[in-house]
Scaffold this motif. Structure first.
Motif, PDB file in Angstrom:
ATOM      1  N   PRO A 169       0.798  -1.233   0.000  1.00 18.69           N
ATOM      2  CA  PRO A 169       0.000   0.000   0.000  1.00 18.69           C
ATOM      3  C   PRO A 169       0.826   1.277   0.000  1.00 18.69           C
ATOM      4  N   ASP A 170       2.124   1.184   0.300  1.00 19.73           N
ATOM      5  CA  ASP A 170       2.953   2.388   0.323  1.00 19.73           C
ATOM      6  C   ASP A 170       3.506   2.751  -1.043  1.00 19.73           C
ATOM      7  N   ILE A 171       3.325   1.904  -2.044  1.00 19.56           N
ATOM      8  CA  ILE A 171       3.772   2.252  -3.396  1.00 19.56           C
ATOM      9  C   ILE A 171       2.798   3.266  -3.996  1.00 19.56           C
ATOM     10  N   GLU A 172       3.331   4.375  -4.430  1.00 20.04           N
ATOM     11  CA  GLU A 172       2.507   5.427  -5.020  1.00 20.04           C
ATOM     12  C   GLU A 172       2.596   5.458  -6.545  1.00 20.04           C
ATOM     13  N   ALA A 173       3.670   4.916  -7.100  1.00 16.96           N
ATOM     14  CA  ALA A 173       3.832   4.966  -8.554  1.00 16.96           C
ATOM     15  C   ALA A 173       4.749   3.845  -9.009  1.00 16.96           C
ATOM     16  N   VAL A 174       4.509   3.377 -10.228  1.00 17.78           N
ATOM     17  CA  VAL A 174       5.379   2.398 -10.880  1.00 17.78           C
ATOM     18  C   VAL A 174       5.676   2.912 -12.286  1.00 17.78           C
ATOM     19  N   HIS A 175       6.951   2.978 -12.614  1.00 16.63           N
ATOM     20  CA  HIS A 175       7.397   3.385 -13.947  1.00 16.63           C
ATOM     21  C   HIS A 175       8.059   2.182 -14.621  1.00 16.63           C
ATOM     22  N   ALA A 176       7.731   1.941 -15.869  1.00 15.03           N
ATOM     23  CA  ALA A 176       8.308   0.812 -16.597  1.00 15.03           C
ATOM     24  C   ALA A 176       8.893   1.303 -17.918  1.00 15.03           C
ATOM     25  N   PHE A 177      10.042   0.742 -18.273  1.00 11.72           N
ATOM     26  CA  PHE A 177      10.768   1.172 -19.471  1.00 11.72           C
ATOM     27  C   PHE A 177      11.193  -0.049 -20.278  1.00 11.72           C
ATOM     28  N   PRO A 178      10.874  -0.083 -21.576  1.00  9.89           N
ATOM     29  CA  PRO A 178      11.340  -1.211 -22.407  1.00  9.89           C
ATOM     30  C   PRO A 178      12.837  -1.139 -22.601  1.00  9.89           C
ATOM     31  N   LEU A 179      13.446  -2.292 -22.755  1.00  6.06           N
ATOM     32  CA  LEU A 179      14.886  -2.382 -23.003  1.00  6.06           C
ATOM     33  C   LEU A 179      15.095  -2.666 -24.487  1.00  6.06           C
ATOM     34  N   TRP A 180      15.240  -1.594 -25.241  1.00  2.00           N
ATOM     35  CA  TRP A 180      15.429  -1.714 -26.683  1.00  2.00           C
ATOM     36  C   TRP A 180      16.890  -1.986 -27.015  1.00  2.00           C
ATOM     37  N   LEU A 181      17.110  -2.971 -27.863  1.00  2.00           N
ATOM     38  CA  LEU A 181      18.431  -3.238 -28.427  1.00  2.00           C
ATOM     39  C   LEU A 181      18.251  -3.276 -29.934  1.00  2.00           C
ATOM     40  N   GLY A 182      18.597  -2.181 -30.607  1.00  2.00           N
ATOM     41  CA  GLY A 182      18.293  -2.071 -32.021  1.00  2.00           C
ATOM     42  C   GLY A 182      16.793  -2.013 -32.214  1.00  2.00           C
ATOM     43  N   ASP A 183      16.266  -2.938 -32.997  1.00  2.00           N
ATOM     44  CA  ASP A 183      14.817  -2.963 -33.221  1.00  2.00           C
ATOM     45  C   ASP A 183      14.144  -4.091 -32.442  1.00  2.00           C
ATOM     46  N   TYR A 184      14.797  -4.571 -31.386  1.00  2.00           N
ATOM     47  CA  TYR A 184      14.288  -5.700 -30.604  1.00  2.00           C
ATOM     48  C   TYR A 184      14.193  -5.298 -29.138  1.00  2.00           C
ATOM     49  N   VAL A 185      13.078  -5.643 -28.491  1.00  2.00           N
ATOM     50  CA  VAL A 185      12.905  -5.376 -27.066  1.00  2.00           C
ATOM     51  C   VAL A 185      13.376  -6.597 -26.279  1.00  2.00           C
ATOM     52  N   LEU A 186      14.471  -6.439 -25.529  1.00  2.00           N
ATOM     53  CA  LEU A 186      14.997  -7.541 -24.726  1.00  2.00           C
ATOM     54  C   LEU A 186      14.120  -7.856 -23.529  1.00  2.00           C
ATOM     55  N   GLY A 187      13.551  -6.825 -22.927  1.00  2.00           N
ATOM     56  CA  GLY A 187      12.795  -6.995 -21.692  1.00  2.00           C
ATOM     57  C   GLY A 187      12.334  -5.649 -21.186  1.00  2.00           C
ATOM     58  N   GLN A 191       9.778  14.578 -14.286  1.00  2.00           N
ATOM     59  CA  GLN A 191      10.044  14.368 -15.696  1.00  2.00           C
ATOM     60  C   GLN A 191      11.528  14.271 -15.998  1.00  2.00           C
ATOM     61  N   ALA A 192      12.344  15.068 -15.322  1.00  2.00           N
ATOM     62  CA  ALA A 192      13.792  15.018 -15.583  1.00  2.00           C
ATOM     63  C   ALA A 192      14.358  13.642 -15.256  1.00  2.00           C
ATOM     64  N   ALA A 193      13.884  13.032 -14.177  1.00  2.00           N
ATOM     65  CA  ALA A 193      14.357  11.701 -13.806  1.00  2.00           C
ATOM     66  C   ALA A 193      13.857  10.653 -14.793  1.00  2.00           C
ATOM     67  N   ILE A 194      12.630  10.821 -15.279  1.00  2.00           N
ATOM     68  CA  ILE A 194      12.097   9.895 -16.282  1.00  2.00           C
ATOM     69  C   ILE A 194      12.960   9.936 -17.544  1.00  2.00           C
ATOM     70  N   GLU A 195      13.355  11.127 -17.948  1.00  2.00           N
ATOM     71  CA  GLU A 195      14.210  11.253 -19.131  1.00  2.00           C
ATOM     72  C   GLU A 195      15.558  10.594 -18.902  1.00  2.00           C
ATOM     73  N   GLN A 196      16.102  10.736 -17.682  1.00  2.00           N
ATOM     74  CA  GLN A 196      17.347  10.043 -17.344  1.00  2.00           C
ATOM     75  C   GLN A 196      17.169   8.530 -17.437  1.00  2.00           C
ATOM     76  N   ALA A 197      16.043   8.041 -16.921  1.00  2.00           N
ATOM     77  CA  ALA A 197      15.784   6.599 -16.924  1.00  2.00           C
ATOM     78  C   ALA A 197      15.658   6.064 -18.346  1.00  2.00           C
ATOM     79  N   ILE A 198      15.020   6.827 -19.212  1.00  2.00           N
ATOM     80  CA  ILE A 198      14.878   6.398 -20.605  1.00  2.00           C
ATOM     81  C   ILE A 198      16.255   6.297 -21.262  1.00  2.00           C
ATOM     82  N   GLU A 199      17.083   7.309 -21.056  1.00  2.98           N
ATOM     83  CA  GLU A 199      18.433   7.282 -21.616  1.00  2.98           C
ATOM     84  C   GLU A 199      19.234   6.115 -21.045  1.00  2.98           C
ATOM     85  N   ALA A 200      19.116   5.915 -19.730  1.00  2.00           N
ATOM     86  CA  ALA A 200      19.860   4.834 -19.085  1.00  2.00           C
ATOM     87  C   ALA A 200      19.389   3.466 -19.554  1.00  2.00           C
TER      88      ALA A 200
END
Length: 231
Positions: A110-128, A142-151
């Protein structure tokens, strides 16, 4: 390691000369320390019956993985199947999108307020996919989300050695937490084989029956797997 170093660079630096078996744990540590999140998980083949958990940073992360694995729905499964980041910050909307996952996770954590999920793209294939959970209402800025996408792109590259381990002879790669990894890989697939043999059905149908049993009894798929293997 400097806090000013971009997160994607931190990811690449963290796995330099790192043994393949240690890569998922090291990546979880870097992401957990570099982003304003309380839990991190990563998995390969996330939206398939062959889903493989690689790492869960803590008990909260393990709970998220177990609920998604049991219910066969949730943000990281959607992110992997659609190839786009997915953000669960509104639980009413989340319950409409994932009617099994969202209420089950809300009850368990119940203490989780948000879940963010990011696909792991390798070329044109999603690894996970990566999952990140926050106790902060609204989740990551938003700035952290952009960091997460890049990472996430650097993470996908770093996970290539871990992906190769899936085809190795070791039936249970030594990733963490070990019991959850085993349940999401060798034990579950052994249990699926047992159900297939007993009922003369396909692997997909066997897994669906196991998930239905878990849902009907209020237990997770790991417990159902244990029952099957011990019977």
């Amino acid at each position: 390691m400097s806090d000013r170093m971009p997160l994607a660079r931190q990811v690449r630096s963290a796995v330099e000369d790192c043994p393949p078996r240690e890569v998922p744990r090291r990546l979880c540590e870097v992401l957990s320390g570099g982003l304003p999140v309380d839990a991190v998980t990563m998995s390969l083949l996330t939206d398939t019956p062959s889903r493989q958990l690689l790492c869960a940073s803590n008990e909260m992360a393990t709970a998220i993985e177990e609920v998604q694995f049991t219910m066969a729905e949730g943000p990281c499964i959607t992110a992997a199947s659609e190839g786009e980041p997915v953000h669960l910050t509104d639980w009413a909307a989340g319950s409409r999108r994932w009617p099994l996952f969202a209420p089950a996770l809300r009850e368990r954590c119940p203490d989780i307020e948000a879940v963010h999920a990011f696909p792991l793209w390798l070329g044109d294939y999603v690894l996970g996919a990566l999952d990140m959970a926050c106790r902060t209402p609204g989740g990551m800025p938003q700035a952290a989300i952009e960091q997460a996408i890049e990472a996430s792109h650097a993470v996908a590259q770093a996970l290539i050695p871990a992906q190769r381990l899936l085809s190795a002879e070791d039936p249970a790669p030594p990733w963490e937490p070990a019991d959850a990894v085993r349940a999401h890989w060798s034990d579950t697939h052994r249990a699926i084989g047992v159900v297939m043999h007993r009922r003369k059905i396909s692997s997909e149908t066997a897994l669906a029956l196991m998930r239905a049993r878990a849902f009907a009894t209020g237990r997770n798929l790991r417990e159902i797997t244990t029952d099957i293997l011990n019977s």
